[in-house]
Scaffold this motif. Structure first.
Motif, mmCIF file in Angstrom:
data_model
loop_
_atom_site.group_PDB
_atom_site.id
_atom_site.type_symbol
_atom_site.label_atom_id
_atom_site.label_comp_id
_atom_site.label_asym_id
_atom_site.label_seq_id
_atom_site.Cartn_x
_atom_site.Cartn_y
_atom_site.Cartn_z
ATOM 1 N N LYS A 178 38.097 30.475 -13.458
ATOM 2 C CA LYS A 178 38.405 29.086 -13.138
ATOM 3 C C LYS A 178 37.186 28.193 -13.362
ATOM 4 O O LYS A 178 37.315 27.065 -13.858
ATOM 5 C CB LYS A 178 38.921 28.973 -11.707
ATOM 6 C CG LYS A 178 40.289 29.625 -11.519
ATOM 7 C CD LYS A 178 40.769 29.538 -10.084
ATOM 8 C CE LYS A 178 42.114 30.235 -9.919
ATOM 9 N NZ LYS A 178 42.578 30.249 -8.524
ATOM 10 N N GLU A 179 36.013 28.704 -13.020
ATOM 11 C CA GLU A 179 34.794 27.944 -13.289
ATOM 12 C C GLU A 179 34.576 27.801 -14.791
ATOM 13 O O GLU A 179 34.171 26.733 -15.278
ATOM 14 C CB GLU A 179 33.590 28.627 -12.636
ATOM 15 C CG GLU A 179 33.598 28.577 -11.110
ATOM 16 C CD GLU A 179 32.398 29.288 -10.506
ATOM 17 O OE1 GLU A 179 31.531 29.784 -11.279
ATOM 18 O OE2 GLU A 179 32.322 29.375 -9.256
ATOM 19 N N TYR A 180 34.838 28.864 -15.519
ATOM 20 C CA TYR A 180 34.680 28.838 -16.975
ATOM 21 C C TYR A 180 35.608 27.808 -17.608
ATOM 22 O O TYR A 180 35.177 26.961 -18.396
ATOM 23 C CB TYR A 180 34.949 30.232 -17.542
ATOM 24 C CG TYR A 180 34.972 30.282 -19.054
ATOM 25 C CD1 TYR A 180 33.818 30.084 -19.804
ATOM 26 C CD2 TYR A 180 36.167 30.517 -19.731
ATOM 27 C CE1 TYR A 180 33.848 30.117 -21.184
ATOM 28 C CE2 TYR A 180 36.206 30.557 -21.118
ATOM 29 C CZ TYR A 180 35.043 30.356 -21.841
ATOM 30 O OH TYR A 180 35.076 30.387 -23.212
ATOM 31 N N ILE A 181 36.887 27.869 -17.245
ATOM 32 C CA ILE A 181 37.853 26.923 -17.817
ATOM 33 C C ILE A 181 37.488 25.488 -17.469
ATOM 34 O O ILE A 181 37.587 24.582 -18.307
ATOM 35 C CB ILE A 181 39.280 27.261 -17.339
ATOM 36 C CG1 ILE A 181 39.768 28.557 -18.000
ATOM 37 C CG2 ILE A 181 40.255 26.114 -17.638
ATOM 38 C CD1 ILE A 181 41.105 29.051 -17.494
ATOM 39 N N SER A 182 37.049 25.263 -16.233
ATOM 40 C CA SER A 182 36.722 23.909 -15.791
ATOM 41 C C SER A 182 35.570 23.296 -16.583
ATOM 42 O O SER A 182 35.446 22.076 -16.661
ATOM 43 C CB SER A 182 36.375 23.912 -14.297
ATOM 44 O OG SER A 182 37.494 24.276 -13.519
ATOM 45 N N GLN A 183 34.723 24.142 -17.176
ATOM 46 C CA GLN A 183 33.587 23.652 -17.947
ATOM 47 C C GLN A 183 33.933 23.419 -19.421
ATOM 48 O O GLN A 183 33.138 22.831 -20.159
ATOM 49 C CB GLN A 183 32.427 24.654 -17.851
ATOM 50 C CG GLN A 183 31.852 24.779 -16.456
ATOM 51 C CD GLN A 183 30.906 25.959 -16.321
ATOM 52 O OE1 GLN A 183 30.447 26.520 -17.308
ATOM 53 N NE2 GLN A 183 30.616 26.361 -15.101
ATOM 54 N N SER A 187 38.950 17.538 -20.803
ATOM 55 C CA SER A 187 39.284 16.111 -20.865
ATOM 56 C C SER A 187 39.877 15.752 -22.222
ATOM 57 O O SER A 187 40.451 14.670 -22.392
ATOM 58 C CB SER A 187 38.046 15.250 -20.595
ATOM 59 O OG SER A 187 37.045 15.487 -21.576
ATOM 60 N N SER A 188 39.757 16.671 -23.191
ATOM 61 C CA SER A 188 40.338 16.473 -24.520
ATOM 62 C C SER A 188 41.507 17.413 -24.771
ATOM 63 O O SER A 188 41.921 17.604 -25.915
ATOM 64 C CB SER A 188 39.261 16.701 -25.600
ATOM 65 O OG SER A 188 38.204 15.772 -25.465
ATOM 66 N N TRP A 221 47.468 27.277 -11.482
ATOM 67 C CA TRP A 221 46.233 26.529 -11.184
ATOM 68 C C TRP A 221 45.936 25.516 -12.296
ATOM 69 O O TRP A 221 45.621 24.353 -12.014
ATOM 70 C CB TRP A 221 45.071 27.513 -11.027
ATOM 71 C CG TRP A 221 43.737 26.864 -10.826
ATOM 72 C CD1 TRP A 221 43.232 26.345 -9.673
ATOM 73 C CD2 TRP A 221 42.734 26.652 -11.846
ATOM 74 N NE1 TRP A 221 41.965 25.827 -9.895
ATOM 75 C CE2 TRP A 221 41.641 26.004 -11.208
ATOM 76 C CE3 TRP A 221 42.650 26.959 -13.184
ATOM 77 C CZ2 TRP A 221 40.491 25.656 -11.905
ATOM 78 C CZ3 TRP A 221 41.504 26.612 -13.887
ATOM 79 C CH2 TRP A 221 40.440 25.962 -13.239
ATOM 80 N N VAL A 222 46.039 25.940 -13.548
ATOM 81 C CA VAL A 222 45.787 25.026 -14.670
ATOM 82 C C VAL A 222 46.776 23.874 -14.656
ATOM 83 O O VAL A 222 46.401 22.705 -14.842
ATOM 84 C CB VAL A 222 45.848 25.783 -16.012
ATOM 85 C CG1 VAL A 222 45.801 24.794 -17.184
ATOM 86 C CG2 VAL A 222 44.696 26.766 -16.133
ATOM 87 N N GLU A 230 42.957 16.111 -13.439
ATOM 88 C CA GLU A 230 41.612 16.671 -13.605
ATOM 89 C C GLU A 230 41.443 17.218 -15.019
ATOM 90 O O GLU A 230 40.324 17.279 -15.530
ATOM 91 C CB GLU A 230 41.365 17.763 -12.566
ATOM 92 C CG GLU A 230 41.362 17.253 -11.123
ATOM 93 C CD GLU A 230 41.246 18.375 -10.120
ATOM 94 O OE1 GLU A 230 40.170 19.000 -10.062
ATOM 95 O OE2 GLU A 230 42.228 18.639 -9.389
ATOM 96 N N PHE A 231 42.532 17.666 -15.620
ATOM 97 C CA PHE A 231 42.576 18.044 -17.027
ATOM 98 C C PHE A 231 43.539 17.073 -17.716
ATOM 99 O O PHE A 231 44.486 16.596 -17.099
ATOM 100 C CB PHE A 231 43.123 19.464 -17.222
ATOM 101 C CG PHE A 231 42.293 20.583 -16.631
ATOM 102 C CD1 PHE A 231 41.081 20.348 -16.001
ATOM 103 C CD2 PHE A 231 42.745 21.894 -16.701
ATOM 104 C CE1 PHE A 231 40.330 21.388 -15.451
ATOM 105 C CE2 PHE A 231 42.017 22.935 -16.167
ATOM 106 C CZ PHE A 231 40.808 22.688 -15.541
ATOM 107 N N SER A 232 43.304 16.797 -18.989
ATOM 108 C CA SER A 232 44.244 15.959 -19.736
ATOM 109 C C SER A 232 45.590 16.659 -19.876
ATOM 110 O O SER A 232 45.683 17.885 -19.828
ATOM 111 C CB SER A 232 43.679 15.636 -21.118
ATOM 112 O OG SER A 232 42.557 14.796 -20.998
#
Length: 273
Positions: A178-183, A187-188, A221-222, A230-232
């Protein structure tokens, strides 16, 4: 967000029998006949097998790609950001040497710019691949969130998140997924691929497998991150289970599709409200 599943004869029949439903089929790019058949049941979009960073983009049949894109109204031509170890024999797979990272970034960007010159950068989307660490054929640098974010920033392309690729990479490299994906450049985000991962008979992880509890939890979660802005928001969320050809026919089980596609469809649609 549209819901897709990999085209397979099993999925096609289940849809015809009104046992499952999706908005579109996700189809490979190697068969016009397959796309024609699939479109008799559902609209299709094409997933292309292009690798940015391999130095092979110049040899692509752009007439065919443009034809398939226009015919199916596929909004993006996808590329996989790659850095094969055979192209960088002087570097360790796990190297964080800045000079190597610059080489990888430049190679991927060079290929993306070729694609952009052919179809426009607004039509290009870049997917994260898998790195398994020592002994693998993929350099760690090309899955680094900082590297992928820099490529998106410098080229202006969009991002395709493959959660199974992120899971497998994270497990192999000891990362928190989850930390990896969040980084990553979420946003694109414009397209999302979700599928199960399981170990084969040799203990090696592989994707395009039935969803497990952990896979469902990560997918949920995604989708919550997307719902919370938080994600596009991607244009499509694809369940990458099933398919055609020797690599996929054995994992296109009708009972798996009948059970998991409706749950997947419901999960995606519920996260749009």
């Amino acid at each position: 967000m549209k819901v897709a599943v990999n085209y397979s004869t099993e999925a096609e029949q289940l849809i015809k029998d009104s046992l499952i439903d999706v908005d579109v089929f996700k189809c490979p790019d190697f068969s016009r006949e397959l796309i024609q058949r699939a479109e008799r049941t559902k609209p299709c979009y094409v997933h292309f097998g292009l690798n940015a960073g391999s130095g092979q983009i110049e040899n692509v049949d752009w007439t065919l790609i443009k034809e398939l894109k226009n015919w199916t109204q596929t909004p993006y031509v996808n590329v996989h950001a790659v850095a094969y170890s055979k192209h960088y024999p002087e570097f360790d797979v796990l190297t964080d040497e800045p000079s190597h990272i610059n080489l990888v970034v430049d190679a991927v960007i060079r290929d993306i710019e070729i694609v952009a010159d052919k179809i426009g950068i607004e039509n290009v989307i870049m997917e994260n691949v898998i790195c398994r660490g020592k002994g693998d054929n993929m350099m760690k640098s090309v899955i680094d969130p900082i590297v992928l974010s820099e490529i998106v920033r410098r080229t202006g392309c969009a991002f395709l998140l493959d959660t199974a690729h992120a899971q497998m990479t994270s497990i192999c490299l000891g990362l928190n997924v989850k930390e990896y994906i969040s980084q990553l450049p979420v946003s694109s985000l414009k397209e999302l691929h979700i599928t199960g991962i399981q170990k084969d008979e040799n203990g090696r992880l592989r994707d395009s497998m039935p969803m497990t509890k952990d896979d469902w939890e990560l997918a949920s979660w995604v989708l919550r991150k997307i719902e919370n802005a938080e994600f596009s928001k991607p244009w499509v969320v694809a369940m990458e289970y099933g398919g055609v050809g020797p690599a996929f026919e054995w994992r296109s089980e009708e009972n798996v599709l009948a059970e998991q596609v409706p749950e997947f469809y419901k999960m995606v649609k519920l996260n749009q409200h």
